[in-house]
Scaffold this active site. Sequence first.
Site, PDB file in Angstrom:
ATOM      1  N   GLU A  30     -49.050 160.254  57.975  1.00 53.29           N
ATOM      2  CA  GLU A  30     -50.416 160.153  58.499  1.00 53.29           C
ATOM      3  C   GLU A  30     -50.899 161.532  58.943  1.00 53.29           C
ATOM      4  O   GLU A  30     -50.137 162.490  58.999  1.00 53.29           O
ATOM      5  CB  GLU A  30     -50.474 159.198  59.705  1.00 53.29           C
ATOM      6  CG  GLU A  30     -50.630 157.731  59.336  1.00 53.29           C
ATOM      7  CD  GLU A  30     -52.053 157.355  58.962  1.00 53.29           C
ATOM      8  OE1 GLU A  30     -52.896 158.271  58.791  1.00 53.29           O
ATOM      9  OE2 GLU A  30     -52.339 156.148  58.827  1.00 53.29           O
TER      10      GLU A  30
ATOM     11  N   ASN B 240     -59.046 154.077  63.234  1.00 50.75           N
ATOM     12  CA  ASN B 240     -58.791 154.821  62.009  1.00 50.75           C
ATOM     13  C   ASN B 240     -60.086 155.430  61.485  1.00 50.75           C
ATOM     14  O   ASN B 240     -61.162 155.233  62.050  1.00 50.75           O
ATOM     15  CB  ASN B 240     -58.176 153.914  60.938  1.00 50.75           C
ATOM     16  CG  ASN B 240     -56.691 154.153  60.759  1.00 50.75           C
ATOM     17  OD1 ASN B 240     -56.254 155.302  60.674  1.00 50.75           O
ATOM     18  ND2 ASN B 240     -55.913 153.092  60.705  1.00 50.75           N
TER      19      ASN B 240
ATOM     20  N   ASP C  70     -58.148 152.803  56.042  1.00 53.28           N
ATOM     21  CA  ASP C  70     -57.245 153.580  56.891  1.00 53.28           C
ATOM     22  C   ASP C  70     -57.893 154.949  57.124  1.00 53.28           C
ATOM     23  O   ASP C  70     -59.059 155.018  57.469  1.00 53.28           O
ATOM     24  CB  ASP C  70     -55.875 153.677  56.216  1.00 53.28           C
ATOM     25  CG  ASP C  70     -54.740 153.956  57.183  1.00 53.28           C
ATOM     26  OD1 ASP C  70     -54.900 154.817  58.073  1.00 53.28           O
ATOM     27  OD2 ASP C  70     -53.672 153.322  57.059  1.00 53.28           O
TER      28      ASP C  70
END
Length: 308
Positions: A15, A154, A215
Site C-alpha cells: 500500500e 481510502n 481502494d
Amino acid sequence: MNWQAVTTQPCELGESPFWHPQEQMLYWVDIPGKKIMRTRGATGPTESWLMTAPHALEPGCIAPARQGGLVIALRDGIYRARAWGSALQLVVPFAHDTKTTRFNDGKCDPCGRFWVGTMYEPRDARKAALFSIDCRQGGLPQVELKADDAITANGLAWSPDRKTVYWSDTPNHIIRAWDWDETSNVMSAPRVFHQFPAKPQGWQYGMAGYGGRPDGAAVDVQGNYFVAMYEGRRLLKLSPAGDILADIPTPAQCPTMPCFGDDDLRTLYLTTARHKRSAAELADMPLSGCVFSMRMDVPGLPVNFFSD
C-alpha cells in the site's frame, strides 16, 4: 498496455506507494508485514525496514518530508523518521481503540499537511474518519477532523487545480468528492463522485459478476482519477466528472493503490495484495503482493511532501 513486475518478492498487503523524485526511488508499505519498502526499480535491490519494538505496529501509510525522511502513520499515531531506518519521533498520538482501529490510506496535500484516514477493522459500523495534521507553523500540530461516517478510509487524492479532494469508503463501494480551499483547509459541497455496485452475496474468487471496490488512487495532470479496484482485478480511469474512461486489467485480483513516478511521471506503479487470499487465487496469480508498473501516455501528479 502491459504490466511489468517491479518486484518478485511479494508483500502481504502492499500500500501507499510514492515516487521520491530526489532519491529516484519508489517507496511503499507492507501493512501486516509491518515493513516500509523501497527500491530503485526492477534493476535494483528492494530494501525493507521493519517497524520494531516499541513501535511494532502496522504502517498504514507514509509520505516524504521536505526536510528529509518520512512521516509515518502507525496504528496508534503519527510518527516522524528523519532518515531511512532512524529512530521514530511521535508527532501526534491518537486515542482511538487500537484493538479495533488503525490508520490506513493517507498522503500529503499540496500545502504540506499530512492527511490520514482510519479503518474500523470489525467493519460492522461507520467509525472510520479522515484527519489533516498541520505542522507547518511550529508548536503543537493542528489536527482537524475532515470527514467521517466511513468504515475503511481510502482513495485520498487532489485535483490538479487543487480545488477538489477525493476520499472513498471501500466497503461501501463509494468515492466522494468535496470542493476544497487550500488556504483555509475547508471542505464543502460534498457529493458522490462514483458509486459502484455492491459485492454480490456469496461471491468468491473465480465467479463472475463483481468488479471490485475502490481502494487507493492517483490523479494525472488532466485530472483523471485512477483507482485500484480491490478484488476486481482491474484499475479504473475516471474522468473529473466521475465517468469511467478506461478499464485496465491487473495482474493481481487485489490491486491496492497506484502512483505515478520516474522522471517524466509517466510510469504508473501499482501495489497489490495476497493477504488472506485463497490458494486457488494465489496459484493462478503467484505474483500477487508484488509491485507492477506500466508506461502511460499522460503524466501524473508528483508526490506532495510533508512540511514541518
